[in-house]
Write an enzyme that holds these catalytic residues in place. Sequence first.
Site, PDB file in Angstrom:
ATOM      1  N   GLY A 709      15.133-108.199 -28.331  1.00 54.85           N
ATOM      2  CA  GLY A 709      15.624-108.318 -29.697  1.00 54.85           C
ATOM      3  C   GLY A 709      16.852-109.199 -29.766  1.00 54.85           C
ATOM      4  N   SER A 710      17.184-109.611 -30.984  1.00 59.83           N
ATOM      5  CA  SER A 710      18.374-110.433 -31.181  1.00 59.83           C
ATOM      6  C   SER A 710      18.968-110.122 -32.538  1.00 59.83           C
ATOM      7  CB  SER A 710      18.033-111.911 -31.066  1.00 59.83           C
ATOM      8  OG  SER A 710      17.073-112.286 -32.038  1.00 59.83           O
ATOM      9  N   GLY A 714      24.460-111.476 -30.988  1.00 55.74           N
ATOM     10  CA  GLY A 714      23.989-111.533 -29.622  1.00 55.74           C
ATOM     11  C   GLY A 714      22.544-111.138 -29.477  1.00 55.74           C
ATOM     12  N   LYS A 731      23.049-104.962 -24.710  1.00 63.83           N
ATOM     13  CA  LYS A 731      23.362-105.851 -25.821  1.00 63.83           C
ATOM     14  C   LYS A 731      24.445-106.822 -25.360  1.00 63.83           C
ATOM     15  CE  LYS A 731      25.001-105.861 -30.608  1.00 63.83           C
ATOM     16  NZ  LYS A 731      25.440-105.002 -31.741  1.00 63.83           N
ATOM     17  N   ASP A 839      25.742-101.621 -41.911  1.00 62.66           N
ATOM     18  CA  ASP A 839      24.602-102.532 -41.703  1.00 62.66           C
ATOM     19  C   ASP A 839      23.323-101.745 -41.408  1.00 62.66           C
ATOM     20  OD1 ASP A 839      23.319-104.949 -41.599  1.00 62.66           O
ATOM     21  OD2 ASP A 839      23.821-105.344 -39.504  1.00 62.66           O
TER      22      ASP A 839
END
Length: 1010
Positions: A709-710, A714, A731, A839
């Site tokens: 994932g991104s 990062g 991460k 978020d």
Amino acid sequence: MKLFLLLSFSALMLLEAYKFTDETDKKSLLEFKSQVSEGRRSVLSSWNNSSPLCNWTGVKCGRKHKRVTGLDIGGLQLGGVISPSIGNLSFLISLNLENNSFGGTIPQEVGNLFRLQRLFMGFNYLEGAIPAGLYNCSRLLTIDLFSNFIGQNVGSEVGSLTELVVLDLGLNKLNGKLPTSLGNLTSLRELGLGDNNIEGGIPDDMARLAQMVNLDLSVNSFSSVFSPVVYNWSSLEYLNIFRNGFSGNLRPTFGNLLPNLRGLYIGNNSLTGAIPTTLPNISTLQDLRMEVNGLVGSIPPGFGKLRNLQSISLHSNFLGSNFSGDLDFLDALTNCTQLQSISVANNTLGGDLPTSISNLSINLMELTLQMNFISGSISRDIGNLISLQSLWLGENMLTKTLPTSLGTLSGLVELSVYSNKMSGEIPFSIGNITRLEKLYLSNNSFEGIIPTSLGNCNYLLQLYVENNKLSGTLPLEILKIVRLVVLSISDNYLTGFLPKDIGRLENLVMLYVEHNKLSGKLPETLGKCLSMEELQLQGNFFEGTIPDISGLVGVKEVDFSNNYLSGSIPIYFANFNSLENLNLSINNFEGKVPTEGKFKNATIVSVFGNKNLCGGVLELKLSPCLSQELEKRAKHSSLSKKVVIGVCIGGSIFVILFIASVSLCWLKKRKKNKTNAATQPTFGTFHEQISYGDLRSATDGFSSSSLIGSGSFGAVFKALLPAQNKVVAVKVLNMQQRGAMKSFMAECESLKDVRHRNLVKLLTACSSIDYQGNQFRALIYEFMPNGSLDMWLHSEEVEEIHRPSRTLTLLERLRIAIDVASVLDYLHVHCHEAIAHCDLKPSNVLLDNDLTAHVSDFGLARILLKFDQEYFLNQLSSAGVRGTIGYAAPEYGLGGQISTHGDVYSFGILVLEMFSGKRPTNEVFGENFTLCSYVKSALPERVLEVADEFILHSGLRIGFPAAKCLTLVFEVGLRCCEESPMNRLAMSEAVKELISIRESFFRSRRRARR
């Protein structure tokens, strides 16, 4: 002379018959007795050679020849096996062995009883097959083998019993299909085959059973379309196909084809379509059960013509349209003066509750209307239903107050109005219902006090008044109801102490008093509630120590969190074998946390927020207990104080020197090798140190094959740490990206002291230099094998190699929503300092092996007490709008201050996306159309049109109204994403409402299985 010879011959025959009886029937019965166990009663004591045969218990003889014609020993608590000698009673007409404990098989010799007409062997433990010889008894009129363990098929030989009137083989283990030879039983009036494993449909050859009166095929595996054979039995009075697999629609002319029906039991099948309007034409109908099917449309008002109707059960279908007029049938049912039961729960009936319900039959004992969309108020004349025992109106939209006339229903046993919109005070007259056993008033807006008159309800078992606006104290009168099993008064405004009289409730299993304003010390008598399994006291102002509750060894849930309790943690909790959760968080406990028994498992025990606790298992992340031991010794000796001071000063100097030495070596090594071991600025001594080299090696040089994932700051890699033999998620922050360092520090600061089962666990961090001399920052998390919620909701956008093998069911989505809501409630309310995530979106919700949700990515999180308006503006100018477009609260885009209300908005959007399957940025939404307005415009009539189509095809039960569930969930989402922050639902309220919806789901599934 001829007459003399004839009389002599007759006399000899009678003498021979009597002699044969004495020598054969008596011997046969004694052999039968020899294999019977009688217990202590010795009910067959008269069966002996000194007593006349025809005087034996249960024996009936013929008038002429004194042969045994009847043997009735049913219900005498006999055991053992049935002896083959029973077949020697050749004059036997009736054999009754039912309701005993006979085991073994039915002997083949029963087939020798060629005069047998009635055979009763039900309610025993007989097994094996139905003996083929039984069908030699051509005069049999009744066969009752109900409730045994008889297996195999229903033999085709049954067709030879052409004079058979009653055949009851229910509750056995018969399998296969019904033989067509059943159609030969043209005299059959009652057929009972319920509770077996018979499959297939009803053979067409059975249409010859024109005299059929009672057909019981319930609880089998019958399938296919409802057989047309049934419609040929015009004389049929009872039709029972309950819990099978019948599907299709009922014929529109159903009521005209079976005009003599008294009982129609077709519930728990897969029938669809509308209820035939001709059904009310069956004037003889008394019992109508069509529950747990897929029936749609309206309930015919014509049922009001059925003067003999006693019960009507239509619950768990899709009846109604959520509009006014759906309840017109209730007006019509006022004409049914014999009516005793009405159950139409778990449908989609709408409109106001008619006042005419108070005019229903005075014989009515059960009225069940819950889990619909019924509005309006309860008629003030409800007290007219003087025979009412059960009144279920929960999970609707009823308003106003409870009528005082409920107090006149002295026979009422169950009263449920939970999850409505009712208000006002709970009437004092409710205490007049002295036979009340269950009272459900939760999830409304009742205010005032809990009536002391409830103390008159001495039969009360369950009292639920949680989640209202009740005030005052807990009445002592209620604590005198010794039968009470559940007492739930949580989420109100109750004050005062928890009375010591609580110890009187020796049968109490569940005590919920959480989230009130109760204070004082917990009573010592709490330990006398020995039946306790769940004890929820969190969110009050209790103080002092935990009383001795060591006797509650069967307790499963104990929650004392969010109080002011102090003292040490009792060691006896370690030995509670049934304990599944012990929450002592956010109190003033002190001393050492035990490490034995249940305290070994950190997933069971929660103790965060107690500053003076130490020790415990490593997973609890508490400090060692050395300092506490030194302080304890210092209290007993002034010398000890000096020692402590000396040790502390010496230790401090040593630590400073040690740190200086290590730092010097570290700096030299860094200069020489341009590399650096990981440090942990915020995590303490319990987190492992991981170097840049370790992470590089574990991710194959941060290769794309390890990338999972991104994000903005990062990328995330899957890594196997060899030293720990553990798979983790790493991460790695892009330090060239503006704000990456702030994101790293925010995540560390936010997660260092929080602990919740639905947070992704941060294992450690790495702050180092890479091989090129650049700054390197990484966060190491627990790995979530099922990826993100985003890839499950939008699998079509995911590469095939990572695509989930299936879609999420309605229940799974509901559980995930509850998980996310629970962790937000924890972050907003129950942490030391409130934390805003900032978020929240599907890609930041990760799923473990069990599809339990874990919220991740706290790179934008903020501890709300630590920044002011100036700080916020600085952050805003450097990092832009907080969150992701589509999920960020509208006030953030206008420069509004970060708050927990912003997370609530994001959660609302998340819920709408989860159940609609559409992103908030979907191209179908134009300038004047958003995900919120898209969903809102469809509620409630077109809710299925906006629902994710995969939900409707993944695991929904026929008995559960999907439209209602989706409507309620969407309403929660819409209330969370209101435009004004102050109008949004608090996360604690969202959690409660979602849990209530989930409980409705489980209740529906349980009913569907019945």
